[in-house]
Write a protein that holds these residues in place. Structure first.
Motif, PDB file in Angstrom:
ATOM      1  N   GLN A   1       0.822  -1.212   0.000  1.00  9.08           N
ATOM      2  CA  GLN A   1       0.000   0.000   0.000  1.00  9.08           C
ATOM      3  C   GLN A   1       0.856   1.263   0.000  1.00  9.08           C
ATOM      4  O   GLN A   1       0.574   2.229  -0.726  1.00  9.08           O
ATOM      5  CB  GLN A   1      -0.945   0.000   1.203  1.00  9.08           C
ATOM      6  CG  GLN A   1      -1.965  -1.142   1.209  1.00  9.08           C
ATOM      7  CD  GLN A   1      -2.899  -1.113   0.010  1.00  9.08           C
ATOM      8  OE1 GLN A   1      -3.251  -0.039  -0.488  1.00  9.08           O
ATOM      9  NE2 GLN A   1      -3.293  -2.293  -0.453  1.00  9.08           N
ATOM     10  N   HIS A   2       1.893   1.278   0.811  1.00  7.99           N
ATOM     11  CA  HIS A   2       2.754   2.450   0.872  1.00  7.99           C
ATOM     12  C   HIS A   2       3.514   2.661  -0.435  1.00  7.99           C
ATOM     13  O   HIS A   2       3.688   3.797  -0.895  1.00  7.99           O
ATOM     14  CB  HIS A   2       3.742   2.323   2.031  1.00  7.99           C
ATOM     15  CG  HIS A   2       3.101   2.425   3.378  1.00  7.99           C
ATOM     16  ND1 HIS A   2       3.691   1.946   4.525  1.00  7.99           N
ATOM     17  CD2 HIS A   2       1.905   2.949   3.766  1.00  7.99           C
ATOM     18  CE1 HIS A   2       2.902   2.181   5.560  1.00  7.99           C
ATOM     19  NE2 HIS A   2       1.809   2.774   5.123  1.00  7.99           N
ATOM     20  N   LEU A   3       3.980   1.564  -1.049  1.00  8.40           N
ATOM     21  CA  LEU A   3       4.668   1.693  -2.329  1.00  8.40           C
ATOM     22  C   LEU A   3       3.725   2.220  -3.397  1.00  8.40           C
ATOM     23  O   LEU A   3       4.113   3.069  -4.217  1.00  8.40           O
ATOM     24  CB  LEU A   3       5.262   0.351  -2.753  1.00  8.40           C
ATOM     25  CG  LEU A   3       5.936   0.342  -4.130  1.00  8.40           C
ATOM     26  CD1 LEU A   3       7.070   1.354  -4.200  1.00  8.40           C
ATOM     27  CD2 LEU A   3       6.447  -1.055  -4.473  1.00  8.40           C
ATOM     28  N   SER A   4       2.486   1.740  -3.402  1.00  9.01           N
ATOM     29  CA  SER A   4       1.506   2.222  -4.376  1.00  9.01           C
ATOM     30  C   SER A   4       1.360   3.740  -4.287  1.00  9.01           C
ATOM     31  O   SER A   4       1.375   4.442  -5.307  1.00  9.01           O
ATOM     32  CB  SER A   4       0.152   1.546  -4.139  1.00  9.01           C
ATOM     33  OG  SER A   4      -0.844   2.125  -4.937  1.00  9.01           O
TER      34      SER A   4
ATOM     35  N   HIS B   1       8.755   0.111 -20.511  1.00  7.22           N
ATOM     36  CA  HIS B   1       7.309   0.289 -20.395  1.00  7.22           C
ATOM     37  C   HIS B   1       6.739  -0.762 -19.437  1.00  7.22           C
ATOM     38  O   HIS B   1       7.189  -1.893 -19.404  1.00  7.22           O
ATOM     39  CB  HIS B   1       6.640   0.157 -21.766  1.00  7.22           C
ATOM     40  CG  HIS B   1       7.252   1.037 -22.811  1.00  7.22           C
ATOM     41  ND1 HIS B   1       7.587   0.574 -24.069  1.00  7.22           N
ATOM     42  CD2 HIS B   1       7.601   2.350 -22.785  1.00  7.22           C
ATOM     43  CE1 HIS B   1       8.107   1.566 -24.779  1.00  7.22           C
ATOM     44  NE2 HIS B   1       8.131   2.642 -24.011  1.00  7.22           N
ATOM     45  N   GLY B   2       5.723  -0.388 -18.676  1.00 10.87           N
ATOM     46  CA  GLY B   2       5.026  -1.339 -17.828  1.00 10.87           C
ATOM     47  C   GLY B   2       5.844  -1.837 -16.660  1.00 10.87           C
ATOM     48  O   GLY B   2       5.769  -3.018 -16.296  1.00 10.87           O
ATOM     49  N   GLU B   3       6.596  -0.977 -16.024  1.00 16.72           N
ATOM     50  CA  GLU B   3       7.422  -1.375 -14.878  1.00 16.72           C
ATOM     51  C   GLU B   3       6.535  -1.760 -13.695  1.00 16.72           C
ATOM     52  O   GLU B   3       5.591  -1.062 -13.359  1.00 16.72           O
ATOM     53  CB  GLU B   3       8.352  -0.222 -14.491  1.00 16.72           C
ATOM     54  CG  GLU B   3       9.361  -0.547 -13.415  1.00 16.72           C
ATOM     55  CD  GLU B   3      10.327   0.600 -13.160  1.00 16.72           C
ATOM     56  OE1 GLU B   3      11.156   0.492 -12.237  1.00 16.72           O
ATOM     57  OE2 GLU B   3      10.253   1.616 -13.889  1.00 16.72           O
ATOM     58  N   PHE B   4       6.855  -2.874 -13.069  1.00 16.91           N
ATOM     59  CA  PHE B   4       6.098  -3.311 -11.895  1.00 16.91           C
ATOM     60  C   PHE B   4       6.984  -4.203 -11.032  1.00 16.91           C
ATOM     61  O   PHE B   4       8.026  -4.696 -11.473  1.00 16.91           O
ATOM     62  CB  PHE B   4       4.830  -4.081 -12.301  1.00 16.91           C
ATOM     63  CG  PHE B   4       5.088  -5.487 -12.772  1.00 16.91           C
ATOM     64  CD1 PHE B   4       4.967  -6.563 -11.897  1.00 16.91           C
ATOM     65  CD2 PHE B   4       5.466  -5.735 -14.079  1.00 16.91           C
ATOM     66  CE1 PHE B   4       5.221  -7.859 -12.320  1.00 16.91           C
ATOM     67  CE2 PHE B   4       5.724  -7.029 -14.516  1.00 16.91           C
ATOM     68  CZ  PHE B   4       5.595  -8.096 -13.637  1.00 16.91           C
TER      69      PHE B   4
ATOM     70  N   ILE C   1      -2.479  -1.709  -8.130  1.00 21.27           N
ATOM     71  CA  ILE C   1      -2.201  -2.988  -7.467  1.00 21.27           C
ATOM     72  C   ILE C   1      -3.099  -4.054  -8.087  1.00 21.27           C
ATOM     73  O   ILE C   1      -4.326  -3.891  -8.135  1.00 21.27           O
ATOM     74  CB  ILE C   1      -2.465  -2.908  -5.954  1.00 21.27           C
ATOM     75  CG1 ILE C   1      -1.635  -1.803  -5.313  1.00 21.27           C
ATOM     76  CG2 ILE C   1      -2.192  -4.249  -5.282  1.00 21.27           C
ATOM     77  CD1 ILE C   1      -2.007  -1.516  -3.874  1.00 21.27           C
ATOM     78  N   ASP C   2      -2.506  -5.112  -8.596  1.00 22.63           N
ATOM     79  CA  ASP C   2      -3.297  -6.214  -9.139  1.00 22.63           C
ATOM     80  C   ASP C   2      -2.601  -7.530  -8.828  1.00 22.63           C
ATOM     81  O   ASP C   2      -1.694  -7.583  -7.989  1.00 22.63           O
ATOM     82  CB  ASP C   2      -3.550  -6.030 -10.644  1.00 22.63           C
ATOM     83  CG  ASP C   2      -2.278  -6.046 -11.479  1.00 22.63           C
ATOM     84  OD1 ASP C   2      -1.206  -6.434 -10.946  1.00 22.63           O
ATOM     85  OD2 ASP C   2      -2.324  -5.670 -12.665  1.00 22.63           O
ATOM     86  N   ASP C   3      -3.015  -8.592  -9.506  1.00 22.77           N
ATOM     87  CA  ASP C   3      -2.458  -9.915  -9.211  1.00 22.77           C
ATOM     88  C   ASP C   3      -0.966 -10.017  -9.526  1.00 22.77           C
ATOM     89  O   ASP C   3      -0.253 -10.842  -8.937  1.00 22.77           O
ATOM     90  CB  ASP C   3      -3.213 -10.986  -9.996  1.00 22.77           C
ATOM     91  CG  ASP C   3      -4.651 -11.158  -9.508  1.00 22.77           C
ATOM     92  OD1 ASP C   3      -4.928 -10.718  -8.373  1.00 22.77           O
ATOM     93  OD2 ASP C   3      -5.466 -11.719 -10.254  1.00 22.77           O
ATOM     94  N   LYS C   4      -0.477  -9.197 -10.466  1.00 19.44           N
ATOM     95  CA  LYS C   4       0.938  -9.251 -10.819  1.00 19.44           C
ATOM     96  C   LYS C   4       1.800  -8.492  -9.824  1.00 19.44           C
ATOM     97  O   LYS C   4       2.964  -8.820  -9.625  1.00 19.44           O
ATOM     98  CB  LYS C   4       1.166  -8.691 -12.228  1.00 19.44           C
ATOM     99  CG  LYS C   4       0.591  -9.553 -13.335  1.00 19.44           C
ATOM    100  CD  LYS C   4       1.070  -9.121 -14.703  1.00 19.44           C
ATOM    101  CE  LYS C   4       2.544  -9.417 -14.928  1.00 19.44           C
ATOM    102  NZ  LYS C   4       2.983  -9.144 -16.315  1.00 19.44           N
ATOM    103  N   GLY C   5       1.251  -7.428  -9.223  1.00 26.54           N
ATOM    104  CA  GLY C   5       2.040  -6.657  -8.285  1.00 26.54           C
ATOM    105  C   GLY C   5       1.633  -5.202  -8.264  1.00 26.54           C
ATOM    106  O   GLY C   5       0.454  -4.865  -8.427  1.00 26.54           O
ATOM    107  N   VAL C   6       2.615  -4.320  -8.101  1.00 17.74           N
ATOM    108  CA  VAL C   6       2.386  -2.877  -8.018  1.00 17.74           C
ATOM    109  C   VAL C   6       3.060  -2.228  -9.216  1.00 17.74           C
ATOM    110  O   VAL C   6       4.249  -2.451  -9.463  1.00 17.74           O
ATOM    111  CB  VAL C   6       2.952  -2.297  -6.705  1.00 17.74           C
ATOM    112  CG1 VAL C   6       2.496  -0.853  -6.537  1.00 17.74           C
ATOM    113  CG2 VAL C   6       2.529  -3.130  -5.506  1.00 17.74           C
ATOM    114  N   TRP C   7       2.298  -1.392  -9.946  1.00 21.57           N
ATOM    115  CA  TRP C   7       2.753  -0.827 -11.213  1.00 21.57           C
ATOM    116  C   TRP C   7       3.141   0.638 -11.050  1.00 21.57           C
ATOM    117  O   TRP C   7       2.471   1.392 -10.338  1.00 21.57           O
ATOM    118  CB  TRP C   7       1.666  -0.931 -12.269  1.00 21.57           C
ATOM    119  CG  TRP C   7       1.294  -2.336 -12.630  1.00 21.57           C
ATOM    120  CD1 TRP C   7       0.576  -3.213 -11.871  1.00 21.57           C
ATOM    121  CD2 TRP C   7       1.604  -3.022 -13.837  1.00 21.57           C
ATOM    122  NE1 TRP C   7       0.428  -4.412 -12.524  1.00 21.57           N
ATOM    123  CE2 TRP C   7       1.039  -4.327 -13.738  1.00 21.57           C
ATOM    124  CE3 TRP C   7       2.298  -2.673 -14.996  1.00 21.57           C
ATOM    125  CZ2 TRP C   7       1.155  -5.260 -14.753  1.00 21.57           C
ATOM    126  CZ3 TRP C   7       2.404  -3.610 -16.010  1.00 21.57           C
ATOM    127  CH2 TRP C   7       1.843  -4.890 -15.891  1.00 21.57           C
TER     128      TRP C   7
END
Length: 487
Positions: free
Chosen positions: A56-59, A457-460, A143-149
């Motif tokens: 949450q904090h990273l997001s 592009h699309g760093e997560f 935030i999704d199933d892959k991680g934090v974008w």
């Protein structure tokens, strides 16, 4: 026998075919640090809660626009300061220019050793926002199933937030510290390194950290063997020598070619420099990383990687065939631009070329410059030095390095962990000459697709990597900073 030869060839090709962003960092690997019995604080640690708070904090951190240029890092520093303030951890923000701020925070210890420093940079690389996945833009923090974008999820707000959470948990758990733990989140790493230089000028005498954790190495899945992740800890960085080579000659008309004209002189000088054969050597860090991977993997391929002769005969030539790995084995002289006249029928009196020269640690940039000057000594050519800084490295015989290795192997059993010399440079290059042992390590395990999103592009970053990263960093910091039983 044919099967064994094929196995060796596949192993060598895997080394070369994948290449390393970092130089594959003599002979035998250092002994693996023995595991440490769980500490009392680990039994009280709520890892699930910590991992969710980190996500949450990273997001939220990724949603703060600190893309450089222009940077605007003070906004990111203020967000981090708010998290620290809520836990009662004091901090300050230093600006080297309006809106270009760096954060400094400190957890005081008993002073038994010099402070340990957790270093990150707040700014992120530039973006092409329209090339990112829909709903997962560079400032989305989705935030999704892959991680934090978001931009800088890997480079390097992810590790930066792990370092902040490490400070928060050290305070929450009341871990008694034998030394200060210092958090530095600096501005302007992606462009001019002005943030770390400002901190050094204004605060380093009172910080004087003896060990530093910064960005650099990372974990690479299937780097040498399909079933093994190799974690690379950057123990050093190549030096930089940025040059402008200027050729001179008479101005003239373009209708009559003459060898003494500046563009022709420049072409001759460039040809000589391009023809220079590089001296190739495997750095001690390279051999140790290969040996660490071979020791963990075992078998015939493992023995090849552990042997000095077999590495020289079978592996070194393959590494030299790939530009990525070759860069870690030699000084590189890279032509990055050139120019001069703009009118086709007018010959200018000067023409120039720019070079990005990277120099292995232990060699002064001036020595490489002298070698280049000798190649063109008979030509009307001069070199203008744009920037020069020697490379440097830190020893692997260090308790903090050992703690990073130990905690990483505990978090990812079966992995290999070893040192490397980075072909680029980070803020760490400014700290080692001041006496700090700086180690570049982001304890994430990435595949090729994930690694490609860094500056792309699309760093997560995945939840799994964030959780693992916190376990490694918090554990390693506690190992070397907490009060030990009996003293």
């Amino acid at each position: 026998m044919e099967c064994l030869v094929a196995q060796i060839k596949r192993m060598i090709w895997n080394i070369v075919g994948r290449g390393l962003v970092l130089a594959l960092g003599s002979g035998c690997a250092h002994p693996v640090p023995p595991p440490v019995p769980p500490s009392e604080w680990e039994a009280r640690m709520d890892w699930d809660s910590a991992a969710e708070a980190l996500v949450q904090h990273l997001s939220a951190y990724l949603q703060v626009d600190t893309i450089n240029p222009p940077g605007n890092e003070t906004a990111g520093a203020l967000y981090l300061k708010g998290l620290l303030d809520a836990e009662g951890i004091t901090s300050e923000i230093l600006e080297f220019a309006p809106g270009r701020g760096s954060l400094i925070a400190r957890l005081p210890g008993a002073g038994a050793e010099a402070p340990l420093c957790l270093l990150s940079h707040i700014d992120g690389a530039g973006v092409e926002a329209d090339r990112w996945p829909e709903g997962r833009g560079p400032l989305s923090g989705t935030i999704d199933d892959k991680g934090v974008w978001g931009r800088a999820a890997l480079d390097m707000k992810g590790l930066g937030m792990i370092q902040v959470e490490t400070m928060l948990w050290l305070e929450r758990l009341g871990i008694p510290l034998r030394r200060d733990v210092v958090l530095l989140a600096v501005a302007d790493e992606e462009d001019g390194n002005a943030g770390i230089q400002d901190v050094i000028t204004r605060r380093w005498p009172e910080l004087a950290c003896s060990q530093v954790l910064n960005e650099g190495g990372i974990g690479l899945k299937g780097l040498l063997f399909e079933d093994q992740t190799v974690y690379v800890i950057s123990t050093g960085e190549k030096g930089v020598l940025w040059l402008r080579m200027v050729a001179s000659g008479p101005a003239g008309h373009g209708s009559v070619p003459r060898a003494e004209y500046a563009p022709a002189v420049l072409r001759e000088a460039m040809t000589r420099i391009a023809a220079k054969e590089p001296e190739i050597s495997l750095q001690p860090a390279t051999r140790e990383l290969l040996a660490a991977a071979g020791s963990e993997h075992g078998g015939l391929a493992g023995r090849v990687l552990r042997g000095r002769l077999s590495v020289n005969l079978l592996v070194k030539p393959r590494l030299a065939d790939n530009p990525l790995t070759l860069a870690g084995m030699t000084h590189t002289v890279h032509l990055t631009g050139f120019g001069g006249g703009e009118t086709p029928n007018v010959v200018p009196s000067e023409a120039w070329a720019t070079y990005d020269v990277r120099v292995l640690p232990g060699v002064e940039p001036a020595q490489v410059l002298a070698e280049l000057q000798a190649l063109v000594a008979d030509l009307p050519v001069r070199f203008e030095v744009v920037q020069s800084r020697a490379g440097n490295e830190s020893p692997v015989d260090d308790p903090f390095y050992a703690a990073l290795v130990r905690r990483t192997r505990a978090a990812d059993p079966g992995s290999a962990v070893g040192p490397a010399i980075s072909v680029g440079f980070t803020d760490s290059i400014y700290l080692r000459p001041l006496g700090a042992r700086a180690y570049g390590f982001v304890p994430f395990a990435l595949d090729e697709a994930e690694l490609a999103t860094m500056h792309g592009h699309g760093e997560f970053v995945s939840r799994e990597n964030l959780d693992q990263g916190l376990r490694v960093v918090l554990g390693a910091v506690a190992d070397v900073a907490m009060v030990r039983p009996g003293g």
